[in-house]
Design an enzyme around this catalytic site. Structure first.
Site, mmCIF file in Angstrom:
data_model
loop_
_atom_site.group_PDB
_atom_site.id
_atom_site.type_symbol
_atom_site.label_atom_id
_atom_site.label_comp_id
_atom_site.label_asym_id
_atom_site.label_seq_id
_atom_site.Cartn_x
_atom_site.Cartn_y
_atom_site.Cartn_z
ATOM 1 N N ASP A 23 0.900 -1.200 -0.045
ATOM 2 C CA ASP A 23 -0.131 -0.007 0.059
ATOM 3 C C ASP A 23 0.922 1.220 0.100
ATOM 4 O OD1 ASP A 23 -2.463 1.778 0.857
ATOM 5 O OD2 ASP A 23 -3.327 -0.243 0.608
ATOM 6 N N HIS A 56 -3.941 5.900 3.608
ATOM 7 C CA HIS A 56 -4.537 4.784 3.081
ATOM 8 C C HIS A 56 -3.925 3.413 3.579
ATOM 9 C CE1 HIS A 56 -6.087 1.892 -0.005
ATOM 10 N NE2 HIS A 56 -6.972 2.582 -0.065
ATOM 11 N N SER A 211 -11.394 -0.638 -0.415
ATOM 12 C CA SER A 211 -10.374 -0.669 0.305
ATOM 13 C C SER A 211 -10.232 -1.257 1.626
ATOM 14 C CB SER A 211 -9.368 0.696 0.020
ATOM 15 O OG SER A 211 -8.792 0.807 -1.269
#
Length: 265
Positions: A23, A56, A211
């Site tokens: 990520d 994220h 996600s």
């Protein structure tokens, strides 16, 4: 796991399972991760370290383990392939995946799961990368994507050997942004998901997206391995699906049956 507002989990809690978070990096100094996470590698251009300045990856890692997480004793390995703007490219992803495969092959611990919560345009090269992982016994969990289109049109969601995860909302409906279709294996919570964030070492945030759904399944696989033992990836996909609830998700665009992995959110 029960759907009664409380989260009950086996004492093993994912212990002994290596979970690779491919990520945007992870804020490794966050209180949720101190002494619970290692840096695997940094593979994106102009990325100096494994720190997450986009947010994220930190949120994803927090959903796998920690206070907010599913598998609270799993080993988190930070593999940064996304840049400060949340951009992922195939070159960086390829390097990151190859690192995971090499690490897995050279580790006595063969309990490995990759979480990839991103999508690119359809790519045969990306599909082959996923296949190489699963051929080596590495479980691959990917997000379906957030464009309300057929997940088979993007990768890694289209990869047959991956476990592709769509998003549900709090009313057990498919989220109105979630990709869908025959490439989706399972649905998991993806709306208003609370997890660790990057603004401080104690920060948390609510985010939406497939996600956020994928790491619920990643954590569930870690729980399964630590409780019942490992399986080959194809059998693990069937095992996780068998533990989920069928015919409960509403408003599925293609009217296919889809299983919901029910975890607190």
């Amino acid at each position: 796991m029960k759907y009664d507002g409380f989260y009950t989990y086996p004492n093993s809690a994912g212990e002994g399972v290596n979970v690779y978070i491919l990520d945007t990096g992870v804020r490794m100094t966050h209180d949720e991760f101190k002494d619970r996470i290692t840096l695997g590698g940094v593979f994106c251009d102009e990325c100096e370290d494994g720190d997450d300045v986009y947010g994220h990856g930190t949120h994803i890692a927090g959903t796998v383990r920690t206070t907010y997480g599913v598998a609270k004793l799993a080993n988190i390995i930070n593999v940064r392939v996304g840049d400060a703007n949340g951009i992922f490219d195939l070159v960086a992803i390829t390097k990151g995946v190859n690192y995971v495969i090499h690490s897995h092959k050279n580790d006595k611990n063969q309990n490995s799961v990759i979480n990839m919560s991103f999508h690119l345009e359809y790519s045969e090269a990306m599909i082959k990368l996923v296949e190489e992982c699963t051929d080596n016994g590495i479980h691959v969990v990917v997000s379906a994507g957030n464009s309300y289109i057929d997940a088979c049109s993007v990768t890694p969601a289209a990869a047959p050997s991956a476990i592709t995860v769509a998003a549900s909302d709090r009313s057990d409906r498919m989220a109105d942004f979630s990709n869908y279709g025959s490439c989706v294996n399972i649905c998991a919570p993806g709306v208003d998901i609370l997890s660790a964030y990057i603004e401080s070492d104690t920060n948390s945030a609510y985010l939406d997206g497939t996600s956020m759904s994928a790491p619920h399944v990643t954590g569930a696989i870690a729980l399964y391995i630590s409780t019942f033992g490992n399986l080959v990836p194809s059998d693990m996909s069937n095992a996780i699906t068998s533990l989920a609830t069928k015919n409960i998700i509403q408003k599925i665009p293609d009217n296919n049956d889809i299983y919901l992995l029910r975890v607190p959110h």
